[in-house]
Design an enzyme around this catalytic site. Structure first.
Site, PDB file in Angstrom:
ATOM      1  N   TYR A  15       0.821  -1.207   0.000  1.00  0.00           N
ATOM      2  CA  TYR A  15       0.000   0.000   0.000  1.00  0.00           C
ATOM      3  C   TYR A  15       0.856   1.259   0.000  1.00  0.00           C
ATOM      4  CZ  TYR A  15      -3.720  -3.185   1.644  1.00  0.00           C
ATOM      5  OH  TYR A  15      -4.612  -4.224   1.793  1.00  0.00           O
TER       6      TYR A  15
ATOM      7  N   HIS B  91       0.697 -11.535   2.154  1.00  0.00           N
ATOM      8  CA  HIS B  91      -0.403 -10.858   1.470  1.00  0.00           C
ATOM      9  C   HIS B  91      -1.075 -11.758   0.424  1.00  0.00           C
ATOM     10  CE1 HIS B  91      -1.805  -6.568   0.164  1.00  0.00           C
ATOM     11  NE2 HIS B  91      -2.798  -7.420   0.245  1.00  0.00           N
TER      12      HIS B  91
END
Length: 268
Positions: A42, A100
């Protein structure tokens, strides 16, 4: 180690612009959120840290989770970049560190021992997995020395993830639900609109309340505006009737809003 894990967390996906992320996370913390979710991918871990610094809330009261990017899943890369994430977040240790996506460089023989080592070293307190198929999840649980604390997947009334929710209950970990309002597709679902009208709420709040009604499920909605941050938080006070839950359970649409090339479910 923080024990501030809250079932309704605050997601920071796409809050990439520094001030937007700082403002959103700060407002979320001031509203009452204590579980903050970010990721290396991110590109906002430093902004999350700055937002925490901008509040009067002690870091010990917060539960901060981040995720290893797919490029950082070899043993050496996982260990090295997790240390960097810890420092960017400004914490003594990461409360929850996820893999992730189990794609590209993910190798159970490399990645999972790195997670164990990071907990042993004190870089992370807890291990998480994200976007794993049930079989991949089972393999990882069997290989890891430390318990899996959470499995993060897309989950909402249009993608109920029944099998993975059942596994969370059976194995004792949390299912952390990202995209819990399906990027507001829930607003187009008649049942959710009807239940919302009944409770003087929004379909998004109904979706979050439905997830909170499920055992061992923790939604992490993302919101940038003050209104949405506060509206999502208010879903904690929405008590759905059993018949409301049954109607939502019976929704027969199955839609995934997050789908990437090489995702585990596309390779089953």
């Amino acid at each position: 180690m923080s024990d501030a894990f809250d079932r309704l967390g605050y997601g920071t996906y796409e809050l990439r612009h520094g001030e937007e992320c700082v403002s959103g996370v700060r407002r979320a913390i001031e509203t009452g959120y204590r579980h903050i979710d970010t990721a290396q991918g991110y590109d906002n871990e430093a902004s999350v840290s700055a937002a925490i610094d901008a509040t009067d809330v002690d870091r010990e009261e917060l539960f901060v989770a981040t995720k290893l990017s797919t490029d950082n899943l070899s043993y050496d890369d996982a260990v090295a970049t997790a240390r960097v994430s810890r420092d960017r977040l400004g914490v003594d240790s990461i409360d929850l560190l996820y893999v992730h996506w189990p794609i590209h460089t993910y190798d159970p023989a490399e990645t999972l021992p790195a997670l164990d080592a990071l907990v042993d070293e004190g870089v992370a307190d807890r291990i998480g997995l994200s976007n794993f198929r049930p079989d991949q999840l089972a393999e990882a649980v069997d290989r890891l020395d430390h318990d899996v604390f959470a499995h993060q997947v897309e989950c909402h009334p249009l993608l109920g993830q029944e099998e993975l929710r059942e596994l969370a209950v059976e194995r004792g970990h949390w299912l952390v639900a990202y995209s819990p309002i399906a990027r507001n597709r829930v607003a187009d679902v008649d049942v959710l609109r009807e239940v919302a009208a009944k409770h003087d709420a929004s379909p998004a709040q109904v979706s979050l309340a439905w997830l909170l009604s499920k055992e061992r499920v923790a939604p992490i909605p993302k919101a940038a505006s003050v209104g949405h941050i506060e509206e999502n938080w208010a879903a904690r006070d929405l008590d759905l009737d059993p018949e409301d839950v049954e109607r939502i359970d019976a929704i027969d649409r199955r839609e995934r809003v997050v789908d990437v090339e090489g995702a585990s479910w596309n390779r089953a």
